[in-house]
Each structure stands twice: as C-alpha cells, then as structure tokens.
Design an enzyme around this catalytic site. Sequence first.
Site, short mmCIF file in Angstrom:
data_model
loop_
_atom_site.label_atom_id
_atom_site.label_comp_id
_atom_site.label_asym_id
_atom_site.label_seq_id
_atom_site.Cartn_x
_atom_site.Cartn_y
_atom_site.Cartn_z
N HIS A 1 -56.79 -3.14 -39.48
CA HIS A 1 -57.94 -2.62 -38.75
C HIS A 1 -57.61 -2.34 -37.29
O HIS A 1 -58.11 -1.36 -36.72
CB HIS A 1 -59.07 -3.65 -38.84
CG HIS A 1 -60.32 -3.27 -38.09
ND1 HIS A 1 -61.07 -2.16 -38.40
CD2 HIS A 1 -60.95 -3.88 -37.05
CE1 HIS A 1 -62.12 -2.09 -37.59
NE2 HIS A 1 -62.06 -3.13 -36.76
N ASP B 1 -64.02 0.97 -34.14
CA ASP B 1 -64.97 -0.02 -34.60
C ASP B 1 -66.32 0.18 -33.88
O ASP B 1 -66.89 1.25 -33.97
CB ASP B 1 -64.35 -1.42 -34.37
CG ASP B 1 -65.13 -2.55 -35.00
OD1 ASP B 1 -64.92 -2.81 -36.20
OD2 ASP B 1 -65.94 -3.18 -34.29
N ARG B 2 -66.85 -0.83 -33.18
CA ARG B 2 -68.13 -0.67 -32.49
C ARG B 2 -68.07 0.48 -31.49
O ARG B 2 -69.04 1.25 -31.35
CB ARG B 2 -68.54 -1.95 -31.77
CG ARG B 2 -68.53 -3.21 -32.60
CD ARG B 2 -69.35 -3.09 -33.87
NE ARG B 2 -70.78 -2.95 -33.58
CZ ARG B 2 -71.69 -2.71 -34.53
NH1 ARG B 2 -71.31 -2.56 -35.79
NH2 ARG B 2 -72.96 -2.60 -34.22
N HIS C 1 -70.65 -10.31 -42.03
CA HIS C 1 -71.05 -10.44 -40.63
C HIS C 1 -72.12 -9.41 -40.26
O HIS C 1 -72.95 -9.67 -39.38
CB HIS C 1 -69.84 -10.31 -39.71
CG HIS C 1 -69.12 -9.00 -39.82
ND1 HIS C 1 -68.54 -8.54 -40.99
CD2 HIS C 1 -68.88 -8.03 -38.88
CE1 HIS C 1 -67.98 -7.37 -40.77
NE2 HIS C 1 -68.18 -7.03 -39.52
N TYR D 1 -74.96 -5.59 -33.01
CA TYR D 1 -74.95 -5.48 -34.47
C TYR D 1 -76.36 -5.38 -35.03
O TYR D 1 -76.60 -4.64 -35.99
CB TYR D 1 -74.23 -6.69 -35.08
CG TYR D 1 -72.74 -6.51 -35.19
CD1 TYR D 1 -72.16 -6.05 -36.37
CD2 TYR D 1 -71.90 -6.79 -34.11
CE1 TYR D 1 -70.79 -5.88 -36.47
CE2 TYR D 1 -70.53 -6.61 -34.21
CZ TYR D 1 -69.98 -6.16 -35.39
OH TYR D 1 -68.63 -5.98 -35.49
#
Length: 292
Positions: free
Chosen positions: A272, A107-108, A152, A212
Amino acid sequence: MDPRINGFDYRRITVADGVTLNAAVGGSGPAIVLLHGFPQTHLMWRHVAADLAADHTVICPDLRGYGDSDKPVDTDGDAYAKRTMAADIVALAGALGHERFALAGHDRGALVAFRAGLDHPAAVSQLALLDILPTLDMWDVLHGASAAVAFHLYLMAQPQGLPEQLIGGSPDAFFGYFLDLWARDPEAIPADVRDAYLRASRAAVPSIVADYRASAAVDVAHDTADRAADNQLRMPVTVLQQDWGAALGYDAAKVWRAWAPDLEHQTVTCGHFMAEETPAEVVRALRALLRR
C-alpha cells in the site's frame, strides 16, 4: 525532532478561518501538490518529492487533522468533508502563488485529491490517485466476509465517542497495525519515520476519526450527487493501485473510467505504501502524467 524532507522549507499557511496547514515546499517550476495518506504525514513523500523538486515546485502539506496541521473540532459533520479538505489545498496552493497545479494523493489524500479534481477543475491540471476507489464505489464493493479487510472504515464510521475511546486506549497498537500490515517491504518505513507517524497519529485521534466518519456520511452524499449529475474528472488522470479488484471481485479500471475519461490505470505489485516502497515507480508514473 521528527524527520523532515531534506532541502525543503517548512511553512505554515492559513487556508480557512482558524485552520493553518503545515507544508514542506521545495524546488522550482510548475507546481505539484502531494497529499499523504493514513496513518502518515507529508513525510511519506520524502523520496518522490526530492526527485520531482529537480524541475517542479513541490508542495507537501499535512492534511487538516494530521501531522503538524491544525485539527479543528468537527461540530457539524463538515469539518473533515473531503470537499472542505480539498478547498484547503486549493487555498494553500493559491497562497503560495499557484492558481493551477498538478495534484497527487495517496489513500486519504487521494480522496481529497479526487474531490479537488471534481470541485476545482480549473485549478487541477493533472491528477494522480494512489490506492483508492472513490468513496461511493469503495462502500459498494465491500460485501460479506471479504469486507473485514476494511474493518477500520466501519469502526470509525460509528457515532462520536466509542471509536475515539477505543482507538485512544491503545493508539500505537491501532495505527502501528496498519503500518505493519500494509507494507510488503517493512524496511521502506524506517524506525524514525514509523515513530514520527505514530506520534502524529497518537495526537490526532479525534480528527482522524472525524475524517473517516465523513467518508460514511457527507462524502457519500457528495459523490452520489456528482454521479447523478454525470460530473467527471476532466483532466488527465493516473491511478496506481494494488489488485484489490481481484481480491474483492470488481473491475477496478472500469470503476475508474466512469469517473475519469482520460485515464491511465496501473496495477502495482508493491504494498500500500508505494511512494515509500517503490518511489522510482511512482516518480515514473507522475512524470508521465505531467507530460500528458
């Protein structure tokens, strides 16, 4: 006290002016660094890290802005650029005595790992990326009503103020929504770990939003420049991801091949949070990558 990775030592390492990262370190042997995703901390790697530590030095940091790592104020839009965060990781590994290391991110953390692979190819020997597309491609594949799945991303891309206020008004509801929605096996994130993620995220709203926000601005600019220069990932790369291509109408493996000529692309059937839902599958993929 929050849960920890059993058998790992915890250290605080200065990686940039005024920025210290919290990192769990265990095992011995060739180094592999594991980078967590949203809305999580290094703890998401607890199962995978314990296995890999049998024959590797495993380094699991909290990214800047997350967990127990420092959360600098973003004054110029660059504090949470993936380029900046990738430099943190190279500095962290170097401070621990590893000038060259394998790198895996989810992910990030996978976006940080992707940038590290492009910016620091001499440092990154192998690269694993879990459940992402590169930032530039991510924005390109989001169209129409189907893009609502990524609401988001759009919320946190807004100018400073409103996203922080909205999320800060009910942080547990916001972050908990993703922990619940994205896990196909809710038991994979037990109550104490879920609570730790929520506590950490609740305390990091401005820095998470800044992370983000960077992906809608400076990160896009960096990816665009690399694409124009035909800059690619030159090390062996493994990508594990859900079948977002089928859901959003693109060929995921084709997207990745444009960035990674030496690519192993796998579609998973878990949710996920694959390092927690199917850690054995992730370990197999990482060990295969480490042999390439």
